[in-house]
Write a protein that holds these residues in place. Structure first.
Motif, PDB file in Angstrom:
ATOM      1  N   LEU A  38       0.821  -1.206   0.000  1.00  0.00           N
ATOM      2  CA  LEU A  38       0.000   0.000   0.000  1.00  0.00           C
ATOM      3  C   LEU A  38       0.860   1.264   0.000  1.00  0.00           C
ATOM      4  O   LEU A  38       0.501   2.264  -0.633  1.00  0.00           O
ATOM      5  CB  LEU A  38      -0.953  -0.001   1.194  1.00  0.00           C
ATOM      6  N   LYS A  39       1.994   1.218   0.685  1.00  0.00           N
ATOM      7  CA  LYS A  39       2.899   2.375   0.675  1.00  0.00           C
ATOM      8  C   LYS A  39       3.441   2.622  -0.730  1.00  0.00           C
ATOM      9  O   LYS A  39       3.539   3.765  -1.171  1.00  0.00           O
ATOM     10  CB  LYS A  39       4.049   2.176   1.661  1.00  0.00           C
ATOM     11  N   GLU A  41       1.965   1.725  -3.565  1.00  0.00           N
ATOM     12  CA  GLU A  41       0.845   2.233  -4.363  1.00  0.00           C
ATOM     13  C   GLU A  41       0.578   3.701  -4.051  1.00  0.00           C
ATOM     14  O   GLU A  41       0.320   4.497  -4.959  1.00  0.00           O
ATOM     15  CB  GLU A  41      -0.411   1.409  -4.098  1.00  0.00           C
ATOM     16  N   ASN A  42       0.647   4.064  -2.777  1.00  0.00           N
ATOM     17  CA  ASN A  42       0.417   5.446  -2.364  1.00  0.00           C
ATOM     18  C   ASN A  42       1.472   6.368  -2.964  1.00  0.00           C
ATOM     19  O   ASN A  42       1.145   7.461  -3.450  1.00  0.00           O
ATOM     20  CB  ASN A  42       0.424   5.539  -0.831  1.00  0.00           C
ATOM     21  N   GLU A  43       2.720   5.931  -2.953  1.00  0.00           N
ATOM     22  CA  GLU A  43       3.802   6.737  -3.536  1.00  0.00           C
ATOM     23  C   GLU A  43       3.583   6.923  -5.035  1.00  0.00           C
ATOM     24  O   GLU A  43       3.776   8.018  -5.564  1.00  0.00           O
ATOM     25  CB  GLU A  43       5.151   6.070  -3.264  1.00  0.00           C
ATOM     26  N   LYS A  45       0.701   6.867  -6.598  1.00  0.00           N
ATOM     27  CA  LYS A  45      -0.432   7.791  -6.762  1.00  0.00           C
ATOM     28  C   LYS A  45      -0.010   9.225  -6.483  1.00  0.00           C
ATOM     29  O   LYS A  45      -0.421  10.150  -7.200  1.00  0.00           O
ATOM     30  CB  LYS A  45      -1.588   7.374  -5.855  1.00  0.00           C
ATOM     31  N   ASN A  46       0.804   9.428  -5.446  1.00  0.00           N
ATOM     32  CA  ASN A  46       1.285  10.780  -5.145  1.00  0.00           C
ATOM     33  C   ASN A  46       2.106  11.329  -6.301  1.00  0.00           C
ATOM     34  O   ASN A  46       1.992  12.506  -6.653  1.00  0.00           O
ATOM     35  CB  ASN A  46       2.114  10.788  -3.857  1.00  0.00           C
TER      36      ASN A  46
END
Length: 75
Positions: A38-39, A41-43, A45-46
């Motif tokens: 998830l980290k 994926e979050n990076e 997306k950011n």
């Protein structure tokens, strides 16, 4: 059910605790891997949001330049 000796009861309880510990350990590892995923994926997306924000700012400046040209033609 047979009468269990105290040592046998203790052995059963310790075995149950070890089994629960191993289960919790596996679940913890699975959750840790999910957090890592998830980290990442979050990076991503950011990064995509940042890229889109930059593109949006560029488009805004292009629109402003077009509006200025139209205004100068109309004056």
């Amino acid at each position: 059910m047979q009468n269990q000796t105290p040592l046998s009861k203790l052995n059963d309880k310790v075995s149950a605790i070890v089994e629960q510990y191993n289960s919790s350990k596996e679940e913890n590892e699975a959750l840790r891997l999910e957090i890592v995923k998830l980290k990442v994926e979050n990076e991503a997306k950011n990064h995509e949001i940042e890229k889109l924000s930059e593109q949006n700012a560029l488009k805004d400046s292009e629109i402003e330049a077009i509006v200025e040209k139209l205004e100068s033609i109309l004056v």
